[in-house]
Design a protein around this motif. Structure first.
Motif, PDB file in Angstrom:
ATOM      1  N   THR A 182     -12.373   6.146  11.928  1.00  0.00           N
ATOM      2  CA  THR A 182     -12.004   7.086  12.986  1.00  0.00           C
ATOM      3  C   THR A 182     -12.331   8.505  12.531  1.00  0.00           C
ATOM      4  N   SER A 183     -12.365   9.424  13.480  1.00  0.00           N
ATOM      5  CA  SER A 183     -12.683  10.812  13.150  1.00  0.00           C
ATOM      6  C   SER A 183     -11.531  11.449  12.388  1.00  0.00           C
ATOM      7  N   PRO A 184     -11.844  12.154  11.296  1.00  0.00           N
ATOM      8  CA  PRO A 184     -10.771  12.831  10.554  1.00  0.00           C
ATOM      9  C   PRO A 184     -10.452  14.227  11.094  1.00  0.00           C
ATOM     10  N   ALA A 230     -18.743  15.226   4.768  1.00  0.00           N
ATOM     11  CA  ALA A 230     -17.961  16.222   5.500  1.00  0.00           C
ATOM     12  C   ALA A 230     -18.692  16.665   6.756  1.00  0.00           C
ATOM     13  N   GLU A 231     -17.951  16.657   7.870  1.00  0.00           N
ATOM     14  CA  GLU A 231     -18.483  17.157   9.134  1.00  0.00           C
ATOM     15  C   GLU A 231     -18.152  18.641   9.268  1.00  0.00           C
ATOM     16  N   TRP A 232     -19.003  19.394   9.939  1.00  0.00           N
ATOM     17  CA  TRP A 232     -18.773  20.818  10.231  1.00  0.00           C
ATOM     18  C   TRP A 232     -18.680  21.670   8.965  1.00  0.00           C
ATOM     19  N   LYS A 258     -21.866  13.104  14.605  1.00  0.00           N
ATOM     20  CA  LYS A 258     -21.560  13.262  13.172  1.00  0.00           C
ATOM     21  C   LYS A 258     -20.634  12.152  12.684  1.00  0.00           C
ATOM     22  N   THR A 259     -19.620  11.832  13.522  1.00  0.00           N
ATOM     23  CA  THR A 259     -18.696  10.763  13.120  1.00  0.00           C
ATOM     24  C   THR A 259     -19.397   9.406  13.177  1.00  0.00           C
ATOM     25  N   LYS A 260     -20.252   9.218  14.186  1.00  0.00           N
ATOM     26  CA  LYS A 260     -21.036   7.963  14.260  1.00  0.00           C
ATOM     27  C   LYS A 260     -21.889   7.794  13.008  1.00  0.00           C
TER      28      LYS A 260
HETATM   29 MG   LIG Z   1     -16.764  14.085  14.482  1.00  0.00          MG
END
Ligand SMILES: [Mg+2]
Ligand SMILES: Nc1ncnc2c1ncn2[C@@H]1O[C@H](COP(=O)(O)OP(=O)(O)OP(=O)(O)O)[C@@H](O)[C@H]1O
Length: 154
Positions: free
Chosen positions: A62-64, A110-112, A44-46
């Protein structure tokens, strides 16, 4: 991008996932909201990084996960990159500025988002996209194939 958009991809490397995201980003116009879901470490971050780099150039997002939100102000667009993994309630979304971020001329990622069960479409009327990434197990460890499904939700 046509109105009824749904597309599936297979990715066999992090770089490919980023480039799929970069091609998708080409079609995004603010305001837009991209909701990313999939298991831990799915990419997801990629994928987010591919979108951010398309608009903002060669930086390394970077991942938040801990900051909850990272904001990138680039030449033409502002990108808000959220991670809801550590959030629990709608009030948490309110407090981190998520709803406000949808009303401006931003691109919000937004992730998740599935962690908080609200109807996101109600808040992101104009351009709401979902991206689901699955890991196909059984491949070489750390480099298993990813199935990526991108949909525009009308
Ligand atoms: Mg992530
Ligand atoms: N095809 C692929 N696409 C994306 N990432 C891959 C792929 N193959 C292997 N990886 C690796 O999987 C990891 C994906 O990490 P990433 O942080 O993007 O996942 P995530 O879904 O955001 O995780 P989290 O659930 O912790 O937020 C990276 O270490 C990346 O190198």
């Amino acid at each position: 991008m046509t109105e009824n958009y749904s597309e599936k991809f297979e990715s066999d490397s992090p770089e490919r996932t980023e480039s799929i995201a970069g091609n998708f980003a080409m079609t995004l116009k603010p305001p837009a909201f991209v909701a990313l879901n999939g298991p831990l470490g799915a990419g997801k971050t990629k994928f987010s990084s591919g979108i951010i780099r398309f608009f903002c150039g060669n930086l390394n997002p970077t991942s938040p996960t801990f900051s909850i939100m990272n904001r990138y102000s680039c030449m033409e667009v502002a990108i808000n990159h959220f991670d809801f993994y550590r959030l629990k309630t709608v009030l948490d979304l309110e407090n981190c500025g998520f709803f406000d971020s949808l009303s401006g001329e931003n691109i919000t990622i937004a992730e998740w988002t599935d962690i908080i069960g609200i109807d996101y479409k109600k808040f992101a009327e104009k351009g709401y996209y979902t991206v689901n990434i699955d890991i196909k197990t059984g491949g070489k460890e750390g480099n298993e194939k990813r199935f990526i499904k991108i949909e525009k939700i009308l």
